[in-house]
Design an enzyme around this catalytic site. Sequence first.
Site, PDB file in Angstrom:
ATOM      1  N   MET B  81      -1.280  -3.751  -5.483  1.00 41.35           N
ATOM      2  CA  MET B  81      -2.399  -2.799  -5.638  1.00 41.35           C
ATOM      3  C   MET B  81      -1.929  -1.358  -5.482  1.00 41.35           C
ATOM      4  O   MET B  81      -0.856  -1.092  -4.971  1.00 41.35           O
ATOM      5  CB  MET B  81      -3.468  -3.082  -4.579  1.00 41.35           C
ATOM      6  CG  MET B  81      -4.253  -4.364  -4.817  1.00 41.35           C
ATOM      7  SD  MET B  81      -5.477  -4.667  -3.515  1.00 41.35           S
ATOM      8  CE  MET B  81      -6.818  -3.582  -4.001  1.00 41.35           C
ATOM      9  N   HIS B  82      -2.762  -0.447  -5.919  1.00 38.88           N
ATOM     10  CA  HIS B  82      -2.674   0.997  -5.606  1.00 38.88           C
ATOM     11  C   HIS B  82      -1.526   1.742  -6.290  1.00 38.88           C
ATOM     12  O   HIS B  82      -1.625   2.935  -6.509  1.00 38.88           O
ATOM     13  CB  HIS B  82      -2.550   1.267  -4.099  1.00 38.88           C
ATOM     14  CG  HIS B  82      -3.488   0.501  -3.230  1.00 38.88           C
ATOM     15  ND1 HIS B  82      -4.860   0.592  -3.351  1.00 38.88           N
ATOM     16  CD2 HIS B  82      -3.266  -0.382  -2.216  1.00 38.88           C
ATOM     17  CE1 HIS B  82      -5.437  -0.184  -2.450  1.00 38.88           C
ATOM     18  NE2 HIS B  82      -4.497  -0.799  -1.754  1.00 38.88           N
ATOM     19  N   ASP B 241      -3.574  -8.304  -6.293  1.00 38.64           N
ATOM     20  CA  ASP B 241      -2.945  -9.473  -5.651  1.00 38.64           C
ATOM     21  C   ASP B 241      -3.821 -10.088  -4.564  1.00 38.64           C
ATOM     22  O   ASP B 241      -3.873 -11.310  -4.417  1.00 38.64           O
ATOM     23  CB  ASP B 241      -1.535  -9.155  -5.135  1.00 38.64           C
ATOM     24  CG  ASP B 241      -1.468  -7.924  -4.253  1.00 38.64           C
ATOM     25  OD1 ASP B 241      -2.539  -7.358  -3.909  1.00 38.64           O
ATOM     26  OD2 ASP B 241      -0.348  -7.518  -3.894  1.00 38.64           O
TER      27      ASP B 241
END
Lengths: 502, 507
Positions: B81-82, B241
């Site tokens: 992520m991110h 995820d």
Amino acid sequence: MDYLLGIDIGTSGTKGVLMDREGKIYALAGREYSIDIPQPGWAEQNPKMWWEATIQVIREIIKESKVNPKQVRGVGLSGQMHGTVFLDKNLQPFRPAIIWADQRSSSQCEFIYQKIGKERLAELTGNPIATGFMGSTLLWMKENQPEEFNQIYKVILAKDYIRYKLTGNLGAEVTDASSSLLLDIKRRCWSEELLDILGLPFKILPERVHESQEVAGYLLAEVARSSGLLEGIPVVYGGGDQSMQAVGNGVIKPRILSSTIGTGGQLFITLDKFTYDPKLRIHTFCHALPDTYHLQGAILSAGLSLKWLRENILHTSDSYPIFDEDVDKIKVGSEAIIFLPYLLGERSPYMNPEAKGVFFGLSLKHHRAHLIRAVMEGVVFALRDCLEVFKELGIKIEQVIASGGGAKSRVWRQIQADIFNKEISMTQSIEPAAMGAAILAGIGVGIYKDVEDGCRKVVKLKEEKTKPIPENVDIYTKQFEIYKSLYQDLKEDFKRLKEKGV
Amino acid sequence: MGYLLGLDIGTSGVKALLVSPEGKIISSKTVSYPLTTPHPGWAEQSPYDWWEATVKVIKETVSDNPIDSNQIKGISLSGQMHSSVFLDEKMEVIRPAILWSDTRTSEQCKEIYARAGGLDQLIHYVSNPALEGFTAPKILWLKENEPENYKKVKHILLPKDYIRYKLTGELFTEVSDAAGTLLFEVIKKRWSTSLLEKLEITQDLLSPVLNSFDLAGRITKNIAEQTGLKFGTSVVAGGADNACGAVGSGIIQEGRVMVSIGSSGVVLAQTNNPQADQEGRIHLFNHACPDSWYMMGVTLSAGISYEWLQKKLFNNRLSYTKLDQLAEEIEPGSEGLIFLPYLYGERTPHNDANARGVYFGISGKHDQRHFTRSVLEGVAFALKDSLELIKDKGVKIKEIRAIGGGAKSRIWQQILADILGEEINLLNIEEGPAFGAALIAGVGVGVYDSFAEAVNRIIKVKKTIVPGIQNNEIYNQGYQLYKKLYYSLKENFKELKEMEMESNLYS
């Protein structure tokens, strides 16, 4: 040739040294023994065990040194402090001695504080109360074992018993007496006021309290036979092991700080006039020089902390010198780990049995050597914490003498230099407590004019000095601030931990 | 037969799982790639490395097994992520991706709070606090520190969205990953035009947002040739995820909670009633199933704490099995020793990068066994912190499922059950986010009618760990003190950090 014999009756063993008037050692002997723990928190030793060890040590010294016993001019004694030997009418120990490490008398300690008040107690004795001190032990016995208490004819301290066995004379002296909690420390005599308040009979104590360097008596014929010494040798009163160690390291004048890292750790400084901490964070005892005193800060887990880490946590066979090599590679300040060494609670300056150890500031980059270094630093921070109280009482420091097992570590000496911000010296004295006792023996028999004279002749400084490194001092100064606030901020949590029994 | 391919673009590598409709693993392969740390606290990866590894892992998967690529009905993706991928107008990567674990953006986080109008307002917009790892602060960082690069940026993508674009030629993102950008109205499921405006980021840089199970494109001819996949194979949007991991553990209905003990620890609870925490202590993100959200708390050093103990403190001399045994010799509560597992700062609930690990309450009787057990307990306390927050938000806990390496340790399972005071279920299958991605692909292409059908068919409870009532009581006492310790030490953590900066004690 003139020889002087010094005997130190310690907690883990008895040691003796034979030296000449210049402090040269001719023989050194020791006998180890253990502490009996009949119940958790209790600590006892049989005085007869001390006596047997003493005789063996003397015999071995005479044999090993091969000196003519006629040339042994005097005997001096040093001993573990605070504890109590119980003698019956026949001047026989009728039960094991309750030693300084014993913790059974905690409620008696509370009682004493309540009964006398902290302020008056500080004024009279210069000391906070602790379990295992003769005063609290006697109260415990009176309450819990009245029959045994009634059997008491006299109570004395450890080395006083050995002196009685050597000379047949029963006596007390100021340094050890001041650790009993029953001495009017300013007047250097038993405190009738205290004994009265505590309901303890005056007659169970040896009548007079002598100065350490006075001759107490002469060696008995039967002892001469069993030890190999000559009958009639003068024996001086001697002193508690802390002041004897100080004498053996030449710590006999104001402004010389002794820093000892043994199992526990002690800071010690001589006072030429009576001074005490009204908040009772540290101790004031009589010193072995007439009319002098000393301040003492005692931390419980010094070398013990490192031993604990090594044996309980790291399970390593690495020796301390290897630790030194590893620790040397770690930056000053252990890359921001701080250790509070309160594994057994803490004495000075917090007097808090509930305190516990803490590793603070752990991060992924840290490994075992960081923890080892942090433990060494934490122990010295704890000593510095005591030093702050000294400073608060107006004490100035010019010189620091390091001793004990911790002083053998070069890294640990540097940490002391940096955290105290003072140059660290060491003496060449081996077994300083026994040597201090031998110096007193020398004064008693007239070989030395006084303690100063004796120390000047006997105690030599090592050439190697450890100087503080300014950058390190800066780092430690900042870290010490956090060290101090950690205790304050966790104080309540220590208490909770205790209460909840978690 | 409708076989499904799940890809997980992780931080250490890409994993490809080929799964039968019954959940049987036909093939599992991983190709790893490096992570670079140009400065302390930075973490970067090249999107080209991800892509090369993806092509390689698909090729190996397709060629090394008897399943014909014709039989692969759907592909989907999970991803870290991110992390931010910056593309120019030619769809070329401008600079290495800045990863979720990168902490260079502290200043930008402060700026975001200021521009948004404070924490309350930010949470009102995007349901989450500004953390260094999130995408929005990275965009601001680029703008302020590499303006030349920023000028070239035409698209900002998340890792798996970039890989999906490479596979299909179509630019999309989907709700569960959009939620982690800090630019997405999580509850309303749309880009936050208000916040974008305040941060002066044009919405054109962001891609259209799909549901996780929506069809996002098909394998292009060129890629089919490169990889051996069939031209035109459906590619389903996929998810972050954490969302995929949750699907892979069957966390798709209200009240089911996943507790994961990997390197970090995660407590994730599905909910149909999204409520952001006003103090930002816990995350609220969109889930991969329809109209579904999850709340998530993260403790940064879970398995890492145990690894640190094993490697750094005990010098690799004791195996984990041995350590488990040592821990088992000690009574619950470690005889008063408490460990705070903040070796890397802490996320939930403290959001405090200055926090550090602590052993509290050490006494002379403590040894290796206590030091080991208290680490397991400390991590479980940290997980309880997250679970308590989730309960506070009104989620009724019906079932807890434990996954991850730590959950394989019998003693850690029991400690977790005792400390949470809840039964802990262990599952028959534990294949992580790539498995969840494969199930999402199955839902997207119709191999399954619904998430519920997929999950009920495949994921079963294998074992239940029951908490001991007495132990739970002991631990409740310990937990109270554990919680208090952080607050007792908070200022000291800060001072320690400041001292560290001043003294430049970094290694």
